[in-house]
Design a protein around this motif. Structure first.
Motif, PDB file in Angstrom:
ATOM      1  N   MET A 174      -7.554  -1.439   4.005  1.00  0.00           N
ATOM      2  CA  MET A 174      -9.154  -2.548   5.107  1.00  0.00           C
ATOM      3  C   MET A 174      -9.984  -3.242   3.969  1.00  0.00           C
ATOM      4  SD  MET A 174     -10.464  -2.134   7.619  1.00  0.00           S
ATOM      5  CE  MET A 174      -9.999  -0.036   8.430  1.00  0.00           C
ATOM      6  N   PHE A 175      -9.808  -3.432   3.006  1.00  0.00           N
ATOM      7  CA  PHE A 175      -9.827  -4.680   2.209  1.00  0.00           C
ATOM      8  C   PHE A 175      -9.232  -5.745   2.588  1.00  0.00           C
ATOM      9  CE2 PHE A 175      -9.331  -7.614  -1.297  1.00  0.00           C
ATOM     10  CZ  PHE A 175     -10.339  -8.279  -1.463  1.00  0.00           C
ATOM     11  N   ALA A 185       0.801  -1.421   0.399  1.00  0.00           N
ATOM     12  CA  ALA A 185       0.497   0.340  -0.002  1.00  0.00           C
ATOM     13  C   ALA A 185       0.902   1.104   0.015  1.00  0.00           C
ATOM     14  CB  ALA A 185      -1.280  -0.339   0.997  1.00  0.00           C
ATOM     15  N   SER A 186       1.330   2.023   1.071  1.00  0.00           N
ATOM     16  CA  SER A 186       1.597   3.563   1.078  1.00  0.00           C
ATOM     17  C   SER A 186       1.082   4.191   2.566  1.00  0.00           C
ATOM     18  CB  SER A 186       1.305   4.379   0.242  1.00  0.00           C
ATOM     19  OG  SER A 186       1.786   5.541  -0.265  1.00  0.00           O
ATOM     20  N   ASN A 187       1.886   4.809   3.278  1.00  0.00           N
ATOM     21  CA  ASN A 187       1.998   5.682   3.692  1.00  0.00           C
ATOM     22  C   ASN A 187       0.949   6.586   3.876  1.00  0.00           C
ATOM     23  OD1 ASN A 187       4.039   7.068   2.648  1.00  0.00           O
ATOM     24  ND2 ASN A 187       5.161   7.562   4.762  1.00  0.00           N
ATOM     25  N   ALA A 188       0.398   7.245   2.647  1.00  0.00           N
ATOM     26  CA  ALA A 188      -0.524   7.756   2.218  1.00  0.00           C
ATOM     27  C   ALA A 188      -1.464   7.648   3.442  1.00  0.00           C
ATOM     28  CB  ALA A 188      -0.187   8.121   0.684  1.00  0.00           C
ATOM     29  N   ALA A 189      -1.758   6.587   2.884  1.00  0.00           N
ATOM     30  CA  ALA A 189      -3.283   5.974   3.120  1.00  0.00           C
ATOM     31  C   ALA A 189      -3.580   6.166   4.328  1.00  0.00           C
ATOM     32  CB  ALA A 189      -3.310   3.863   2.981  1.00  0.00           C
ATOM     33  N   GLY A 190      -2.275   6.565   5.387  1.00  0.00           N
ATOM     34  CA  GLY A 190      -2.832   6.364   7.156  1.00  0.00           C
ATOM     35  C   GLY A 190      -3.158   8.059   7.113  1.00  0.00           C
ATOM     36  N   VAL A 191      -1.915   8.659   6.266  1.00  0.00           N
ATOM     37  CA  VAL A 191      -1.595  10.046   6.782  1.00  0.00           C
ATOM     38  C   VAL A 191      -2.066  11.513   5.241  1.00  0.00           C
ATOM     39  CG1 VAL A 191       0.314  12.125   7.366  1.00  0.00           C
ATOM     40  CG2 VAL A 191       0.150   9.781   8.848  1.00  0.00           C
TER      41      VAL A 191
END
Length: 262
Positions: free
Chosen positions: A164-165, A141-147
């Motif tokens: 989340m999937f 994924a990416s850390n951009a998914a959380g920030v």
């Protein structure tokens, strides 16, 4: 057992394998003894991997946005090469636009690869893995998914959905012996990363990534370096191995501390 044989006897499917993190994942898995089906929309990169590794890597073209193509490839692989033990979702695209300029086509294309592609591959392989009572799926994924990040709304949202999937899938299949985890890289030296830099100014662009940018509310990288694709691949290789046999539903950030785990 030495690391160069820890995945011996296992078969892995890797998407987005033609370059960058996907290519590094193929090297990491094949280097640990796995047979790898390396897939990408473009043939050139995966064919080069097949040539380099001989029979240990099999190159296939694949459009992860096409559910029929995904199902056909997984079925063919299992019929000819044997059961898939590992699947790694790496295929991804980045659209770097502010929301006001983001077109419907850019939004849809980003989700088609980064989210729908993860769904198509994970659904197909997990159906088979659960029947056998074993398997490991990792989504990059990416850390951009959380920030939140400026000019990356489509990318960040698509990666958050993929995280989340993968966790929800992991909860469903855990009782049947299948583990599902995500690896969330930060800035990594790939073509995607370089595509966001100023042309002809790579050194200065890299320095700005490491130092951060208060104007765009972006932190720097506490460890003081941009990741190499092999850093991400090593995390993937760990999660699919027996050393991680009791780890599932986990999101492993590999970003040098950049998000401060905010």
């Amino acid at each position: 057992m030495s690391l160069d044989q820890e995945l011996a006897g296992r078969t892995a499917l890797v998407t987005g394998a033609g370059r960058g993190i996907g290519e590094a994942v193929v090297h990491a898995l094949a280097g640990r003894g796995a047979r790898v089906i390396a897939t990408d929309l473009a043939a050139e990169g995966v064919v080069a991997l097949e040539t380099a590794y001989g029979g240990r890597v099999v190159a296939r073209t694949l459009d992860v946005t096409d559910p029929t193509a995904v199902e056909d490839l997984v079925a063919e692989t299992e019929a000819t090469l044997g059961p898939l033990d590992i699947a790694v979702n790496v295929a991804g695209i980045l659209s770097g636009s502010p929301v006001s300029d983001l077109s419907d086509e850019e939004w849809a294309a980003t989700f088609a690869v980064n989210t729908h592609g993860v769904f198509h591959v994970s659904r197909s392989v997990s159906r088979r893995m659960t029947g056998r009572g074993a398997g490991s799926i990792v989504t990059v994924a990416s850390n951009a998914a959380g920030v939140p990040r400026t000019n990356m709304a489509a990318y960040a949202a698509s990666k958050a959905a993929a995280v989340m999937f993968t966790r929800c899938l992991g909860l469903e299949v855990a009782p049947r012996g299948v583990r599902c985890n995500t690896v969330s890289p930060g800035s990594t030296l790939t073509d995607m990363q370089r595509g966001m830099w100023t042309a002809g100014d790579e050194e200065a662009s890299a320095r700005r990534v490491v130092e951060g940018d208060t104007a765009t509310f972006r932190t720097g990288i506490p460890l003081g370096r941009i990741a190499d694709p092999s850093d991400i691949a090593d995390a993937v290789a760990f999660l699919v191995s027996d050393r991680a046999r009791h780890i599932t539903l986990h999101d492993l950030y590999v970003d040098g501390g950049a998000t401060l785990r905010a």
